[in-house]
Structures are given as structure tokens and as C-alpha cells.
Design an enzyme around this catalytic site. Structure first.
Site, PDB file in Angstrom:
ATOM      1  N   HIS A 110      57.849  75.012 -57.204  1.00  0.00           N
ATOM      2  CA  HIS A 110      57.505  73.622 -57.519  1.00  0.00           C
ATOM      3  C   HIS A 110      56.364  73.475 -58.522  1.00  0.00           C
ATOM      4  O   HIS A 110      55.478  72.628 -58.364  1.00  0.00           O
ATOM      5  CB  HIS A 110      57.179  72.863 -56.242  1.00  0.00           C
ATOM      6  N   HIS A 182      60.346  64.776 -54.438  1.00  0.00           N
ATOM      7  CA  HIS A 182      60.385  65.483 -53.151  1.00  0.00           C
ATOM      8  C   HIS A 182      60.183  64.533 -51.963  1.00  0.00           C
ATOM      9  O   HIS A 182      59.480  64.875 -51.003  1.00  0.00           O
ATOM     10  CB  HIS A 182      59.321  66.578 -53.141  1.00  0.00           C
ATOM     11  N   GLU A 313      66.982  66.398 -53.171  1.00  0.00           N
ATOM     12  CA  GLU A 313      66.293  66.543 -54.445  1.00  0.00           C
ATOM     13  C   GLU A 313      67.314  66.848 -55.539  1.00  0.00           C
ATOM     14  O   GLU A 313      67.897  67.924 -55.568  1.00  0.00           O
ATOM     15  CB  GLU A 313      65.272  67.672 -54.362  1.00  0.00           C
TER      16      GLU A 313
END
Length: 352
Positions: A110, A182, A313
Site C-alpha cells: 500500500h 480502502h 478495493e
């Protein structure tokens, strides 16, 4: 009348502000300039009662607390430069090897230690569109990535209870880009103890197989006849015990192309709320909240234990810079990255 409230200043987190979009039906979406995070969504149930349908906190200080940073759930945040994992934090591009921050065991996750979820975004209010425009400049070398990247994320709340998220980016050097959001959902509005009874349908007949470290093996098998099959609505918890660790997989959408297409639908039988997800992306990551451990308390004092919420996502596939067979995620100078995702909330019985 649709309107945007004024930003709210928090106490100790001096730069964190909250902005609220509200439409004529009363639906409300609250977004912070810190991480571009969606901190709250109030959506109506089958009786018209508004309820909180995402995981988050009432106090912005909680997003930087030791407990939150130890758990790293990324509640509601914009994820970048690269959503999901890059194996061993390394990739080669144009004959040069790049080393990224490793923040998930030996892997990059991420965007790294300080990804887009942990920076302050510039916010412009667009009242006519009932929208917020967020911008951030990611400097060359940030978390190991090449190139200076200009990123814009537009949040729009429509009169039809759609939250539209549109991402754009440009770069001055070739670099991987895979932006997503997210947000964790629980459509019960706080009435259910977890999200396992939610009925999920994903418009995908294949998924990305991952190793124990959640890195793709390169295989994209069919979901049919396996616990990964959500081609027709199935309760999230119906077969979760057959999936080691729970669901944390990217699904390969059946419909290809860069146009907006349906990726998933979710129904909460308890509240009657439904969620439809449409996207321009080739995949959608379904995460069943496996790492929530009860250490965090959020909206209304709710304890966020394992499987309390789930994520959908929209994105490209994990580790694509190291997987030549996967769809390309390299943004070149002169090109414009574009991604659009729509989360539409509605009452299930009204569309049957």
C-alpha cells in the site's frame, strides 16, 4: 438541497480537517484531508433510517494513535502509489532496479511506510458538483518510487446515493501506479456483530492465486466449484473457514476494457441496505477483515473485531511490476492515469 459543510478543525491533530457531502436524500459522506480518508458514510436502511455503514472513528486523533498504527487497517484511506503488495519491495523498470520500503514482512504494501494514506492532501470544495477535489504531489524517490507524480482524487456524492471516486495522475518519469480506496463496509448500521451474513456477488470467474505471503503465483484459475466463487450471491461467512486466513484476494473481472462496469453487489439481509460497486479497473480486491483483532473501537464505541467489516478495493493486480502477464501498471511521462469507481447505496427491496 445538496450542500457541503464547512471543514471541522480537530484538536491535537491540528492539520486534520473533515469535510461533509450531503445530498437531498440525507445521505452523508465525511472525508478527511489526512489520507483522503472516508471517515463516515450515513446511508438509509429499508425504513429510511440513516446508519453508519463504514468503519472509522469519530475523533481524528484515533487515526494516528499507537493502537491504530500497530494494527494498520487503512480505514477509508486513499492508497498509493501502489495498492496491494509488491514482492520483496523490488521491481525493474527500463533496465534499472528500484528498491521500495518494505512494511509487510519482506514485501511492500500500500505505498510503503508513509503511503498516500498518511499524507495531507490539498482540498478544494466544489459545491455546485457536491464534490471535493483532493490533490497531492508525490516527490521523486518517495518510498523508493521514481518520478514526481501529480495526483488528483475527486469525490462526488450524487442525488442517487452514489459516491463517485475518480482518480487521475501524471508523472515525469516512468513509475508504477495503482490507486484505490480502502474503505471497510458493514451495511447493518451497527446492528450486526460482524459482516459474515452479508450476501456478496462478484462479477468475476477467475481470481489471483497468492502465496502464504500474499504474493501472486501468476496463476489465475476459475472460481467455479471452489470457496472463491461469488458469481451468484453467497454469504461472506458461508465458506470462509475453507479459505486459509480468510478472503484477501484480487478477483479478475469478467468484463474487460476501461469503461465503467459492475464489479460487485452486496446485500445486508438485516437492514435491507445494498451496495453496488462499478469500476473501470480490471480487478477488485475482496478482503474480509481478517486482521481486525478487537483492539480498535470506532463509531459509537463499536469494537472492530475479526470480520466486522469487509473491503472491495477496485484496482489492478498485486505485484504487477514483477508479473509481465498481468495488465500493465506503468505510467509513462505524457500519459494520464485514470481510474473511476462508483459505490451506489440503495434499498434492496426497491430494486427487486
Amino acid at each position: 438541497m445538496e450542500h457541503i459543510t464547512n471543514p471541522t478543525q480537530t484538536t491535537s491533530t491540528a492539520k486534520a480537517q473533515l469535510y461533509t457531502l450531503q445530498n437531498s436524500k440525507g445521505m452523508r459522506v465525511t472525508i478527511s484531508n489526512y489520507g483522503g480518508a472516508i471517515t463516515s458514510i450515513l446511508a438509509p436502511d429499508q425504513l429510511g433510517t440513516l446508519g453508519e455503514v463504514v468503519l472509522g472513528f469519530d475523533d481524528m486523533d484515533a487515526y494516528t494513535s499507537p493502537a491504530y498504527l500497530a494494527n494498520q487497517p487503512y480505514f477509508g484511506a486513499i492508497i498509493g502509489r501502489y495498492g496491494n503488495r509488491i514482492a520483496k519491495g523490488r521491481f525493474s523498470l527500463n533496465g534499472k532496479e528500484y528498491t521500495l520500503a518494505t512494511n509487510n514482512g519482506p514485501n511492500h504494501l500500500h505505498g510503503g511506510v508513509k503511503g498516500f494514506d498518511k499524507v495531507f492532501w490539498e482540498v478544494e470544495e466544489l459545491p455546485v458538483k457536491n464534490a471535493l477535489r483532493l490533490t497531492y504531489t508525490s516527490p521523486d524517490g518517495e518510498e523508493g518510487y521514481p518520478g514526481t507524480v501529480q495526483v488528483t482524487v475527486l469525490y462526488v456524492l450524487t442525488p442517487d446515493n452514489e459516491l463517485v471516486i475518480e482518480y487521475q495522475a501524471t508523472t515525469d518519469q516512468a513509475t508504477p501506479i495503482n490507486l484505490t480506496n480502502h474503505t471497510y463496509f458493514n451495511l447493518s448500521g451497527g446492528e450486526a456483530q460482524d459482516a459474515l451474513d452479508h450476501l456478496l456477488c462478484i462479477a468475476a470467474d477467475r481470481y489471483v492465486v497468492v502465496s502464504e505471503a500474499l504474493i501472486p503465483t501468476g496463476d489465475l484459475p476459475k472460481v467455479e466449484g471452489t470457496p472463491m466463487d461469488f458469481q451468484t450471491p453467497v454469504a461472506i461467512g458461508a465458506r470462509i473457514e475453507q479459505v486459509p486466513g480468510g478472503y484477501d484476494h484480487t478477483y479478475v473481472l469478467k468484463e474487460t476494457g476501461k469503461h465503467l462496469k459492475r464489479a460487485a453487489t452486496v446485500e445486508d439481509p438485516l437492514s435491507g441496505r445494498c451496495l453496488e460497486v462499478c469500476t473501470t479497473e480490471p480487478g477488485i480486491q475482496f478482503y474480509s477483515g481478517n486482521f481486525l483483532d478487537g483492539s480498535l473501537q470506532g463509531h459509537g464505541g463499536r469494537t472492530y473485531k475479526k470480520h466486522y467489516g469487509f473491503c472491495l478495493e477496485t484496482q489492478h493486480f498485486p505485484d504487477s511490476p514483477n508479473q509481465p502477464a498481468f495488465p500493465n501498471t506503468i505510467l509513462e511521462p505524457g500519459e494520464k492515469y485514470h481510474q473511476k469507481t462508483v459505490y451506489r447505496f440503495y434499498v434492496c427491496s426497491q430494486e427487486r
